[in-house]
Design a protein around this motif. Structure first.
Motif, PDB file in Angstrom:
ATOM      1  N   ASN A  34       0.853  -1.148   0.046  1.00 19.09           N
ATOM      2  CA  ASN A  34       0.115   0.179   0.060  1.00 19.09           C
ATOM      3  C   ASN A  34       0.919   1.301   0.002  1.00 19.09           C
ATOM      4  N   ASP A  59       4.889   5.747   6.260  1.00 18.71           N
ATOM      5  CA  ASP A  59       5.266   6.062   4.752  1.00 18.71           C
ATOM      6  C   ASP A  59       5.238   7.429   4.681  1.00 18.71           C
ATOM      7  N   THR A  78     -11.381   0.221  -2.763  1.00 20.06           N
ATOM      8  CA  THR A  78     -10.069   0.553  -3.549  1.00 20.06           C
ATOM      9  C   THR A  78     -10.070   1.659  -4.142  1.00 20.06           C
ATOM     10  N   SER A  79      -8.965   2.309  -4.226  1.00 15.52           N
ATOM     11  CA  SER A  79      -8.932   3.532  -5.195  1.00 15.52           C
ATOM     12  C   SER A  79      -8.190   3.175  -6.595  1.00 15.52           C
ATOM     13  N   LYS A  80      -7.731   1.949  -6.649  1.00 17.21           N
ATOM     14  CA  LYS A  80      -6.986   1.555  -7.638  1.00 17.21           C
ATOM     15  C   LYS A  80      -7.469   0.954  -9.190  1.00 17.21           C
ATOM     16  N   PHE A  95      -5.201  -4.227  -5.578  1.00 15.20           N
ATOM     17  CA  PHE A  95      -6.315  -3.910  -6.389  1.00 15.20           C
ATOM     18  C   PHE A  95      -7.609  -4.409  -5.807  1.00 15.20           C
ATOM     19  N   ARG A  96      -7.505  -5.335  -5.009  1.00 12.37           N
ATOM     20  CA  ARG A  96      -8.671  -6.176  -4.645  1.00 12.37           C
ATOM     21  C   ARG A  96      -9.126  -5.420  -3.406  1.00 12.37           C
ATOM     22  N   GLY A  97      -8.673  -4.558  -2.789  1.00  9.88           N
ATOM     23  CA  GLY A  97      -9.516  -3.748  -1.622  1.00  9.88           C
ATOM     24  C   GLY A  97     -10.012  -4.404  -0.477  1.00  9.88           C
ATOM     25  N   LEU A 100      -6.871  -3.822   4.048  1.00  8.88           N
ATOM     26  CA  LEU A 100      -7.193  -3.288   5.315  1.00  8.88           C
ATOM     27  C   LEU A 100      -8.242  -3.715   6.212  1.00  8.88           C
TER      28      LEU A 100
END
Ligand SMILES: Nc1ncnc2c1ncn2[C@@H]1O[C@H](COP(=O)(O)OP(=O)(O)O)[C@@H](O)[C@H]1O
Ligand SMILES: [Mg+2]
Length: 435
Positions: A34, A59, A78-80, A95-97, A100
């Motif tokens: 992430n 980060d 997800t934002s991806k 990409f799978r959300g 978290l």
């Protein structure tokens, strides 16, 4: 009375979380990925007690908008990826959300984050999937995520954890592999208060290899840089004389993702055929960059296995790239590292074996899981003749059928022996005796 019912949300979450979060190292992998996706240039990983009591990842990436924070912890958020077509060409590690949501379902999680344009940061606490707190906080741009008491609410899973030192070694192995996948990012690992790794983040793969694996390993590597049919392979391979007894030091990265790929592994070993002793295996740190739409990474939640739309060009690029490195450098070209580099001098060199073994364990555990699932799905296909068995099959048990490019069979076809093709296909010798 009916027997079938839909599981309650909490139980369903715990089951789903189990696929992504197996042990502390899998949490660390997801969270570092992430950070990389968020454009971080520095990622710090701190663990205590093998990561069971504490994992803290800091980060300097983009941060998460206040309004997005609770959503980020929902499953499949997800934002991806937005639409189906996006799955065809995934350019991010996640990409799978699911990460978290999964981590927060089985641990106590605290998140501190701030984006560049926000005045105040956000502090969010979620435990066992239950939101506890969302408030303002002062924090630098980027994200810190603290995971405490992993599996505190899943005693069954807790029982499967190994000794702290084993779990910590697995975490270190994951950090090593991800550091090698992104030399432009500086990674720091602090284990029970002690700094174990600090990569320079200077974008040079060679200095990253030096820091992670030490002087001895890096000094005899040959540089590989080769392009074929839109595929670019670059990195380093060991010189033939430095063959090892197993494959633990073979590292492949596809589009910046650490993966296990039999196609690349087979091509590497085929290129070394005839120049390396029988029973010895080459080492490598090889990056393979190819158009994202030609590779499927959505094979398993751990995203460690990939499928190529067409294996042949990948095999060829690795094979010819390695072959030309071997041919053009009869004498090894040591990686040039400035001896005065401070990071390098401080670099840990002794934990390589332990961490690699641990990394290997977690990665091959993932492969076992995949195999178990496949085996349950299709008992027949797992061990039928035609599967490739490697000479050191015990090292990386992996016996489902794979498509092996014909190049493997060329020598066998040419030879005068009476072996028929089926027999050849049943056992493909990856490493040939030096005659
Ligand atoms: N370290 C981070 N920095 C910035 N954004 C993050 C970070 N970690 C998570 N996010 C945001 O939270 C979302 C959900 O993360 P995750 O559950 O890992 O799913 P995925 O990575 O598959 O999108 C991500 O899509 C991203 O927008
Ligand atoms: Mg993720």
């Amino acid at each position: 009375m009916s027997n079938i019912h839909v599981l309650d949300k909490h139980t369903a979450e715990l089951i789903a979380a189990g696929e992504v979060v197996e042990r502390p190292a899998s949490v660390v992998k997801e969270l570092i990925e992430n950070s990389i996706d968020a454009g971080a240039s520095f990622v710090c990983v701190e663990i205590e007690n093998g990561g069971v009591s504490l994992i803290k990842i800091t980060d300097d990436g983009s941060g998460i908008l206040r309004d997005d924070v609770p959503t980020a912890f929902l499953r499949h958020a997800t934002s991806k990826v937005r639409v189906q077509d996006d799955l065809e060409s995934i350019g991010t590690l996640g990409f799978r959300g699911e990460a978290l949501a999964s981590v927060s379902a089985v641990a106590r999680v605290e998140l501190l984050t701030r984006t560049a344009n926000e005045m105040a940061g956000t502090r969010y606490v979620i435990e066992g999937g239950e939101e506890r707190l969302l408030e303002d906080t002062a924090c630098p741009q980027g994200t810190t995520i603290i995971v405490r008491d992993l599996f505190y609410n899943v005693p069954a899973r807790m029982k499967f954890l190994k000794k702290d030192v084993t779990e910590a070694n697995a975490v270190a192995g994951v950090v090593d592999c991800i550091a090698l996948s992104h030399p432009e990012v500086s990674f720091r690992l602090i284990r029970d208060g002690r700094e174990e790794l600090l990569t320079p983040g200077d974008g040079l793969l060679e200095s990253c290899i030096y820091t992670v694996f030490g002087r001895e390993f890096s000094k005899g590597m040959l540089s590989v840089d080769y392009r074929l049919e839109g595929i670019h392979i670059h990195g380093f391979v060991s010189k033939p004389a430095a063959g090892r007894g197993n494959r633990t030091m073979q590292h492949f990265f596809i589009n910046g993702r650490y993966v296990k790929t039999r196609t690349a592994m087979a091509a590497l070993e085929q290129a070394f055929k005839g120049v390396i002793m029988t029973g010895k295996f080459p080492s490598c740190v090889l990056h393979i960059d190819l158009p994202p739409q030609t590779v499927d990474v959505n094979v398993h939640p751990s995203k460690i296995e990939v499928r190529f739309v067409n294996e042949r060009p990948v095999f060829d690029t690795v094979y010819y790239g390695v072959k030309s490195a071997l041919q053009s450098s009869p004498v090894s070209v040591p990686i040039q590292i400035p001896e005065t580099n401070e990071y390098v001098e401080k670099a840990p060199t002794a934990r390589t074996t332990a961490t690699q073994t641990a990394a290997r364990t977690i990665l091959s555990d993932s492969l076992h899981t995949i195999d178990r699932i496949r085996s349950a799905e299709s008992k027949e296909s797992v061990s039928k003749p035609g599967s490739v068995s490697f000479r050191d099959g015990g090292e990386l048990p992996y016996n489902r059928p794979v498509t092996v490019p014909e190049i493997f069979f060329e020598d066998a076809m040419k030879s005068e022996t009476s072996q028929d093709e089926a027999a050849v296909k049943a056992e493909v010798p990856i490493t040939q005796e030096v005659t």
